[in-house]
Design a protein around this motif. Structure first.
Motif, PDB file in Angstrom:
ATOM      1  N   VAL A  26       0.832  -1.203   0.000  1.00 25.55           N
ATOM      2  CA  VAL A  26       0.000   0.000   0.000  1.00 25.55           C
ATOM      3  C   VAL A  26       0.865   1.250   0.000  1.00 25.55           C
ATOM      4  O   VAL A  26       0.600   2.210  -0.738  1.00 25.55           O
ATOM      5  CB  VAL A  26      -0.956  -0.010   1.218  1.00 25.55           C
ATOM      6  N   VAL A  27       1.914   1.262   0.824  1.00 27.46           N
ATOM      7  CA  VAL A  27       2.811   2.421   0.888  1.00 27.46           C
ATOM      8  C   VAL A  27       3.469   2.662  -0.471  1.00 27.46           C
ATOM      9  O   VAL A  27       3.535   3.806  -0.953  1.00 27.46           O
ATOM     10  CB  VAL A  27       3.885   2.212   1.969  1.00 27.46           C
ATOM     11  N   ALA A  28       3.948   1.595  -1.096  1.00 26.32           N
ATOM     12  CA  ALA A  28       4.629   1.732  -2.377  1.00 26.32           C
ATOM     13  C   ALA A  28       3.693   2.247  -3.463  1.00 26.32           C
ATOM     14  O   ALA A  28       4.036   3.167  -4.228  1.00 26.32           O
ATOM     15  CB  ALA A  28       5.236   0.393  -2.792  1.00 26.32           C
ATOM     16  N   ILE A  29       2.501   1.675  -3.533  1.00 34.05           N
ATOM     17  CA  ILE A  29       1.548   2.083  -4.569  1.00 34.05           C
ATOM     18  C   ILE A  29       1.030   3.484  -4.307  1.00 34.05           C
ATOM     19  O   ILE A  29       0.868   4.290  -5.240  1.00 34.05           O
ATOM     20  CB  ILE A  29       0.395   1.070  -4.650  1.00 34.05           C
ATOM     21  N   LEU A  30       0.780   3.799  -3.042  1.00 30.68           N
ATOM     22  CA  LEU A  30       0.316   5.146  -2.708  1.00 30.68           C
ATOM     23  C   LEU A  30       1.372   6.179  -3.085  1.00 30.68           C
ATOM     24  O   LEU A  30       1.050   7.276  -3.554  1.00 30.68           O
ATOM     25  CB  LEU A  30      -0.016   5.234  -1.220  1.00 30.68           C
ATOM     26  N   GLY A  31       2.641   5.829  -2.899  1.00 32.29           N
ATOM     27  CA  GLY A  31       3.708   6.736  -3.298  1.00 32.29           C
ATOM     28  C   GLY A  31       3.689   7.024  -4.786  1.00 32.29           C
ATOM     29  O   GLY A  31       3.883   8.179  -5.208  1.00 32.29           O
ATOM     30  N   VAL A  32       3.448   5.996  -5.588  1.00 33.53           N
ATOM     31  CA  VAL A  32       3.362   6.196  -7.044  1.00 33.53           C
ATOM     32  C   VAL A  32       2.154   7.059  -7.394  1.00 33.53           C
ATOM     33  O   VAL A  32       2.241   7.961  -8.246  1.00 33.53           O
ATOM     34  CB  VAL A  32       3.273   4.838  -7.757  1.00 33.53           C
ATOM     35  N   MET A  33       1.031   6.833  -6.725  1.00 34.42           N
ATOM     36  CA  MET A  33      -0.169   7.619  -6.999  1.00 34.42           C
ATOM     37  C   MET A  33       0.026   9.084  -6.638  1.00 34.42           C
ATOM     38  O   MET A  33      -0.450   9.978  -7.337  1.00 34.42           O
ATOM     39  CB  MET A  33      -1.358   7.035  -6.230  1.00 34.42           C
ATOM     40  N   LEU A  34       0.738   9.319  -5.538  1.00 34.17           N
ATOM     41  CA  LEU A  34       1.033  10.707  -5.164  1.00 34.17           C
ATOM     42  C   LEU A  34       1.963  11.353  -6.184  1.00 34.17           C
ATOM     43  O   LEU A  34       1.807  12.529  -6.529  1.00 34.17           O
ATOM     44  CB  LEU A  34       1.656  10.748  -3.773  1.00 34.17           C
ATOM     45  N   ALA A  35       2.936  10.585  -6.671  1.00 35.75           N
ATOM     46  CA  ALA A  35       3.854  11.115  -7.682  1.00 35.75           C
ATOM     47  C   ALA A  35       3.111  11.467  -8.968  1.00 35.75           C
ATOM     48  O   ALA A  35       3.448  12.446  -9.649  1.00 35.75           O
ATOM     49  CB  ALA A  35       4.959  10.099  -7.959  1.00 35.75           C
ATOM     50  N   LEU A  36       2.095  10.670  -9.306  1.00 34.32           N
ATOM     51  CA  LEU A  36       1.287  10.937 -10.495  1.00 34.32           C
ATOM     52  C   LEU A  36       0.217  11.991 -10.244  1.00 34.32           C
ATOM     53  O   LEU A  36      -0.523  12.354 -11.161  1.00 34.32           O
ATOM     54  CB  LEU A  36       0.615   9.640 -10.974  1.00 34.32           C
ATOM     55  N   LYS A  37       0.106  12.445  -8.986  1.00 34.04           N
ATOM     56  CA  LYS A  37      -0.868  13.459  -8.574  1.00 34.04           C
ATOM     57  C   LYS A  37      -2.297  13.039  -8.878  1.00 34.04           C
ATOM     58  O   LYS A  37      -3.140  13.859  -9.265  1.00 34.04           O
ATOM     59  CB  LYS A  37      -0.546  14.809  -9.254  1.00 34.04           C
ATOM     60  N   ILE A  38      -2.556  11.749  -8.695  1.00 33.46           N
ATOM     61  CA  ILE A  38      -3.920  11.257  -8.866  1.00 33.46           C
ATOM     62  C   ILE A  38      -4.821  11.849  -7.799  1.00 33.46           C
ATOM     63  O   ILE A  38      -5.969  12.202  -8.045  1.00 33.46           O
ATOM     64  CB  ILE A  38      -3.934   9.715  -8.820  1.00 33.46           C
ATOM     65  N   SER A  39      -4.284  11.965  -6.605  1.00 33.55           N
ATOM     66  CA  SER A  39      -4.968  12.663  -5.510  1.00 33.55           C
ATOM     67  C   SER A  39      -3.897  13.166  -4.558  1.00 33.55           C
ATOM     68  O   SER A  39      -2.912  12.472  -4.288  1.00 33.55           O
ATOM     69  CB  SER A  39      -5.933  11.736  -4.778  1.00 33.55           C
ATOM     70  N   LEU A  40      -4.120  14.366  -4.036  1.00 33.18           N
ATOM     71  CA  LEU A  40      -3.172  14.954  -3.084  1.00 33.18           C
ATOM     72  C   LEU A  40      -3.878  15.304  -1.773  1.00 33.18           C
ATOM     73  O   LEU A  40      -3.435  16.167  -1.029  1.00 33.18           O
ATOM     74  CB  LEU A  40      -2.527  16.208  -3.683  1.00 33.18           C
ATOM     75  N   SER A  41      -4.959  14.613  -1.491  1.00 37.21           N
ATOM     76  CA  SER A  41      -5.717  14.881  -0.275  1.00 37.21           C
ATOM     77  C   SER A  41      -4.886  14.544   0.962  1.00 37.21           C
ATOM     78  O   SER A  41      -4.287  13.463   1.036  1.00 37.21           O
ATOM     79  CB  SER A  41      -7.012  14.057  -0.264  1.00 37.21           C
ATOM     80  N   PRO A  42      -4.843  15.419   1.960  1.00 39.10           N
ATOM     81  CA  PRO A  42      -4.116  15.096   3.200  1.00 39.10           C
ATOM     82  C   PRO A  42      -4.734  13.932   3.960  1.00 39.10           C
ATOM     83  O   PRO A  42      -4.074  13.308   4.793  1.00 39.10           O
ATOM     84  CB  PRO A  42      -4.202  16.400   4.004  1.00 39.10           C
ATOM     85  N   LYS A  43      -5.984  13.635   3.663  1.00 35.24           N
ATOM     86  CA  LYS A  43      -6.659  12.515   4.342  1.00 35.24           C
ATOM     87  C   LYS A  43      -6.102  11.165   3.896  1.00 35.24           C
ATOM     88  O   LYS A  43      -6.399  10.134   4.515  1.00 35.24           O
ATOM     89  CB  LYS A  43      -8.169  12.561   4.071  1.00 35.24           C
ATOM     90  N   LEU A  44      -5.280  11.161   2.847  1.00 37.22           N
ATOM     91  CA  LEU A  44      -4.728   9.892   2.358  1.00 37.22           C
ATOM     92  C   LEU A  44      -3.822   9.214   3.385  1.00 37.22           C
ATOM     93  O   LEU A  44      -3.542   8.023   3.256  1.00 37.22           O
ATOM     94  CB  LEU A  44      -3.953  10.121   1.060  1.00 37.22           C
ATOM     95  N   VAL A  45      -3.375   9.940   4.386  1.00 41.26           N
ATOM     96  CA  VAL A  45      -2.542   9.323   5.415  1.00 41.26           C
ATOM     97  C   VAL A  45      -3.303   8.209   6.131  1.00 41.26           C
ATOM     98  O   VAL A  45      -2.707   7.246   6.629  1.00 41.26           O
ATOM     99  CB  VAL A  45      -2.046  10.392   6.421  1.00 41.26           C
ATOM    100  N   LEU A  46      -4.632   8.291   6.153  1.00 39.59           N
ATOM    101  CA  LEU A  46      -5.451   7.267   6.806  1.00 39.59           C
ATOM    102  C   LEU A  46      -5.548   5.995   5.976  1.00 39.59           C
ATOM    103  O   LEU A  46      -6.037   4.974   6.476  1.00 39.59           O
ATOM    104  CB  LEU A  46      -6.854   7.818   7.082  1.00 39.59           C
ATOM    105  N   VAL A  47      -5.110   6.055   4.718  1.00 39.50           N
ATOM    106  CA  VAL A  47      -5.102   4.837   3.895  1.00 39.50           C
ATOM    107  C   VAL A  47      -4.164   3.791   4.499  1.00 39.50           C
ATOM    108  O   VAL A  47      -4.412   2.587   4.387  1.00 39.50           O
ATOM    109  CB  VAL A  47      -4.683   5.176   2.448  1.00 39.50           C
TER     110      VAL A  47
END
Length: 269
Positions: free
Chosen positions: A136-157
């Motif tokens: 999850v951490v690795a994939i979320l990092g890629v999604m953040l790099a692609l700016k798919i979502s930049l919501s601060p609430k994503l930390v709860l993922v």
């Protein structure tokens, strides 16, 4: 005597902190293969994301969800990260755990120490949950790099991914206890995980399903994970979060108890 033994198999888990050395042992072994393991765990979800999110998403356009219309890649990303947690935990609790238990006889060696079988099963469940969190951490990092979502609430993922990983690890350990070979796991993926993947709102809104199917899928663990994670991608708080967490907890507790009972039976033969 048989009835007494059967009752003891279903006795409540007898757990202690002796699970921690088993967890550490798995971590030390995994560190040697961390990079190939990472590629194996995130490769398929990222392929789904790129192929369907950008390819199919260009034709689909925007998808209605949670009171708004969002780009399909955002819809898919929030579901695929849950799918990744499910697959990573399941593979670890099936193939890797089975190798340690049956093929390599690692569990037998551990049980010659003061560590009890209950602690070994708990360690395997938590280790598989950690592997899910790592994916999850690795994939979320890629999604953040692609700016798919930049919501601060994503930390709860991250905690949600860990809870989902533990849940699916517990379910997989039930099948691990009954397996006689690797081929047995094909049934688990074909009968349970694959249908759940397509019916839990990962690839399309569940509102497209018939009413009775929506009612059934409301209580699937992957649905609960998706319903917790997707609003976070939209910078919203999940609705009915307590119910979705309760569904995940119920599956995790019940499955762990069943897996422990079946594993006890296996090691008494």
């Amino acid at each position: 005597m048989a009835n007494r033994n059967e009752a003891s198999v279903w006795a409540p888990p007898r757990l202690s902190m002796r699970w921690w050395p088993v967890f550490q042992r798995n971590l030390l072994v995994w560190r040697k293969l961390a990079l190939p393991s990472l590629l194996a765990n995130i490769g398929e979800p990222l392929l789904w994301l790129v192929a369907f999110g950008y390819g199919l998403g260009a034709m689909v356009g925007r998808v209605p969800t949670h009171g708004q219309e969002v780009p399909y890649i955002v819809f898919l990303a929030s579901g695929s990260i849950c799918m990744s947690a499910m697959n990573a935990a399941s593979f670890e609790a099936l193939y890797s755990a089975f190798s340690r238990m049956h093929v390599q006889k690692t569990w037998d060696g551990i049980l010659n120490t003061p560590v009890q079988l209950d602690d070994v099963v708990l360690a395997e469940m938590l280790w598989a949950g950690f592997k899910a969190l790592f994916s999850v951490v690795a994939i979320l990092g890629v999604m953040l790099a692609l700016k798919i979502s930049l919501s601060p609430k994503l930390v709860l993922v991250l905690p949600i991914g860990l809870v989902a990983g533990v849940t699916f690890a517990s379910m997989a350990l039930v099948f691990n206890a009954k397996a006689q070979g690797y081929d047995f796991f094909t049934y688990y993926f074909a009968v349970l995980l694959s249908p759940m993947m397509f019916l839990s709102g990962v690839f399309f809104p569940r509102s497209q399903l018939p009413g009775f199917a929506q009612t059934i899928t409301d209580w699937l663990p992957l649905t609960a994970a998706v319903e917790l994670v997707r609003p976070l991608f939209l910078d919203q708080w999940p609705a009915d979060a307590a119910r979705h967490l309760a569904v995940l907890a119920a599956y995790a507790i019940a499955s762990f108890w069943i897996a422990l009972a079946f594993t006890r039976q296996r090691f008494r033969r």
